[in-house]
Enzyme design. Sequence first.
Site, PDB file in Angstrom:
ATOM      1  N   ARG A   1       5.941  21.825  13.686  1.00  0.00           N
ATOM      2  CA  ARG A   1       7.341  21.753  14.127  1.00  0.00           C
ATOM      3  C   ARG A   1       7.627  22.858  15.138  1.00  0.00           C
ATOM      4  NH1 ARG A   1      10.981  22.542   9.496  1.00  0.00           N
ATOM      5  NH2 ARG A   1      12.623  21.858  10.888  1.00  0.00           N
TER       6      ARG A   1
ATOM      7  N   LYS B   1       4.111  27.508   1.104  1.00  0.00           N
ATOM      8  CA  LYS B   1       4.026  26.183   1.721  1.00  0.00           C
ATOM      9  C   LYS B   1       2.649  25.546   1.536  1.00  0.00           C
ATOM     10  CE  LYS B   1       4.693  24.268   6.371  1.00  0.00           C
ATOM     11  NZ  LYS B   1       5.572  24.405   7.552  1.00  0.00           N
TER      12      LYS B   1
ATOM     13  N   ARG C   1      16.293  30.264   5.614  1.00  0.00           N
ATOM     14  CA  ARG C   1      15.348  31.138   4.899  1.00  0.00           C
ATOM     15  C   ARG C   1      16.018  31.639   3.637  1.00  0.00           C
ATOM     16  NH1 ARG C   1      12.539  29.454   8.025  1.00  0.00           N
ATOM     17  NH2 ARG C   1      11.211  30.357   9.620  1.00  0.00           N
TER      18      ARG C   1
HETATM   19  C1  BTN Z   1       5.057  21.937  10.256  1.00  0.00           C
HETATM   20  O1  BTN Z   1       5.138  22.654  11.254  1.00  0.00           O
HETATM   21  O2  BTN Z   1       5.360  22.320   9.133  1.00  0.00           O
HETATM   22  C2  BTN Z   1       4.581  20.492  10.395  1.00  0.00           C
HETATM   23  C3  BTN Z   1       3.086  20.387  10.380  1.00  0.00           C
HETATM   24  C4  BTN Z   1       2.585  18.957  10.452  1.00  0.00           C
HETATM   25  C5  BTN Z   1       1.086  18.875  10.474  1.00  0.00           C
HETATM   26  C6  BTN Z   1       0.564  17.469  10.387  1.00  0.00           C
HETATM   27  S1  BTN Z   1      -1.182  17.405  10.157  1.00  0.00           S
HETATM   28  C7  BTN Z   1      -1.194  15.680  10.448  1.00  0.00           C
HETATM   29  C8  BTN Z   1      -0.199  15.434  11.568  1.00  0.00           C
HETATM   30  N1  BTN Z   1      -0.827  15.550  12.871  1.00  0.00           N
HETATM   31  C9  BTN Z   1      -0.337  16.582  13.564  1.00  0.00           C
HETATM   32  O3  BTN Z   1      -0.715  16.908  14.714  1.00  0.00           O
HETATM   33  N2  BTN Z   1       0.613  17.218  12.856  1.00  0.00           N
HETATM   34  C10 BTN Z   1       0.832  16.557  11.576  1.00  0.00           C
END
Ligand code: BTN
Length: 258
Positions: free
Chosen positions: A51, A115, A251
């Site tokens: 994100r 997380k 947070r």
């Molecule tokens: C975050 O920032 O918390 C979200 C992370 C999301 C990661 C997943 S892994 C599978 C899918 N492919 C990606 O490139 N990102 C999501």
Amino acid sequence: MRQIRTAWPEAGAYVYEEIDSTNLEVIRRGKEGAPEGTLIAAEKQSAGRGRRGRTWISPYGVAMYMSVLLRPTLPVNAAHILTPVSAFAICEVLQKEGIEAQIKWPNDVVIHGKKVCGILCELTITAPREYFLVTGIGININNREFAPEAGVNGTSLYLETGREYDRETIAEAVMEAYRRYYERVNAAGSLEPIREAFEARLVNRDKTVRVLDPAGEWTGTARGISPMGELLVETADGSLKAVSAGEVSVRGVYGYTE
Ligand code: BTN
């Protein structure tokens, strides 16, 4: 990794040894007309997306990186509610494995305040009022360590329980639960069908939260979520403010969740 079943038997599931990002692969296939439920999983991602433009560090063989293609009938401006639905589905699966997981609003899945899973939903508009959504899920499963860049808030199922898990079984259970709740929420047009159960899983519920609003940081007490997925935060004067995920981060007062 063995073949994974998608919860949409009419759609295909494709497992890669390495890929740039499973989200990007679903977007490419979605543009070519791939059906709802198409699932892409990978052992490793070279350009995993997180994100807010962050990178999702994606080492080989220990975690699950997967993305599913959805073609919801929800209006496009409501599609974001399908992100918390996936967090909710993942919590249910972990619960069945005997793991007490919670949701850090809007969509991080946490165990003991750390997380264990990140979710990135991305929307592609294909025609006026036509779109598809990719729900990308990264679950830290058998990871024994994290790269220093991954920060101190991360954990894995292995680190929390001392057990190794079958990644494909978890992935299949998550997809099955996600389909079930997605269909209810998509039909209702809101989170109402899961709202109370979702609130019961909120790590922030009845806790003081810091709202990192670009217009000015403030604190309040998180009380629940609205039918459209906003966090409802009680302010010092007792009124409830709805906070939307696209605009602000939340947070704990002392750290990530607490
Ligand atoms: C975050 O920032 O918390 C979200 C992370 C999301 C990661 C997943 S892994 C599978 C899918 N492919 C990606 O490139 N990102 C999501």
